[in-house]
Write an enzyme that holds these catalytic residues in place. Structure first.
Site: not given
Length: 331
Positions: A145, A197
């Site tokens: 990765s 949020k």
């Protein structure tokens, strides 16, 4: 803590003071002032790994060991590991040093943060383009990765047949404890300025709108990952997307897919670099055993495995727990 351990700690502190005085005095006696100050200007010293046949230049070996994450310099009980800012300063120093003819990066990591991986990538490209330094990557047991992300722009990538690499992709994870909280009668009160949020909150279920927002972030980072590999490996984006579905590859498989250039060890990589720049000295940047590391080692010797628990507790308290975008292989 027992009286015996407190006495041992005091003894270690006294030895540290004596050691520092002796080291400074020795450095001033046996080194000129400029070289001493130059050594102290960095968090590392140069150690010769292998003496070459020619003088006047060197090949530098840099190491990335562990998760690529910027956690600062660590605390008093921290174990040694990857230090992001120090690595960035090392590669920048090697790039600017006119005596360095080539750089080898030994990569042994499952990957890490998207931002940190991008910062390393930028330093590598800067060393190549602005300072004309060839950069080879030697993959260790794992370079997955983010580990592959930073390897992609290298002039040559070398891996062992057993290296685990690939895992090309982006991941973001969180834990949802809503049902567990309900079972124990735990209620969470959230006051927020907008509907998203508290996205990826552990105390509410993810909505389809939440998932779409987060998926757009994942897709954006993945597109950048694909672009970096396509440019670095001179592959088409379609080729990268075909092999970049998140799966891991062995070094042998990666060679067949043109994700790496050669099979070999670190020693083989050094010889390849020497064929390019000449039979020069090979040096490695070794971190100083400074005050925190000295105490960390002393605590480990004095208290055995107790310090491991302290280090774990410190990491839990100090690490930002919010979900982040990562180029990382998780098993």
């Amino acid at each position: 803590m027992s009286r015996k351990r407190w006495l041992a700690l005091i003894a270690v502190a006294m030895l540290l003071v004596i050691s520092l005085v002796v080291n400074v005095a020795t450095s001033m006696i046996f080194s000129n002032t400029s070289s001493f100050m130059d050594s102290m200007a960095h968090d590392w010293t140069e150690q010769v790994l292998d003496t070459g046949e020619e003088l006047g230049g060197s090949i530098v070996v840099l190491e990335i060991n562990g998760v690529i994450q910027d956690t600062g310099d660590g605390g008093l009980f921290s174990a040694t590991g990857y230090r992001h800012q120090m690595f960035l300063s090392q590669i920048e120093h090697a790039a600017k040093d006119p005596t360095v003819e080539g750089i080898i990066i030994r990569v042994n990591t499952p990957g890490g943060g998207v931002v940190e991986s991008a910062e390393i990538h930028e330093k590598i490209v800067e060393a190549q383009e602005e300072y004309d330094k060839p950069i080879y990557v030697s993959m260790g047991s794992m370079a997955a990765s983010g580990g592959y992300y930073i390897a992609a722009p290298a002039d040559k990538i070398v891996a062992s047949p057993q290296t685990i690499t690939g895992s090309i992709g982006v991941i973001m994870e969180s834990i949802n404890v809503t049902e567990l909280a309900e079972n124990y009668g735990v209620k969470v009160n959230t006051i927020k300025s907008g509907p998203y949020k508290d996205i990826m909150s552990a105390t509410r279920e993810m909505t389809e709108e939440d998932r779409a927002i987060l998926q757009s972030l994942i897709d954006e980072s993945y597109d950048e990952f694909v672009r970096i590999i396509a440019e670095g490996r001179e592959m088409s984006e379609s080729q990268v997307r075909t092999v970049g579905d998140g799966r891991i590859y062995s070094g042998t498989q990666a060679l067949e897919l043109d994700l790496i250039d050669e099979l070999g060890s670190l020693d083989d990589t050094i010889e390849m670099m020497r064929e390019l720049v000449g039979p020069l000295n090979v040096v490695k940047y070794e971190p100083h055993v400074g005050f925190p590391n000295f105490l960390s080692m002393s605590f480990q010797q004095l208290f055995g495995t107790d310090v491991g628990e302290l280090a774990t507790l410190e990491r839990i308290l100090a690490t930002h727990r919010s979900p982040t975008l990562k180029y990382i292989y998780t098993d």
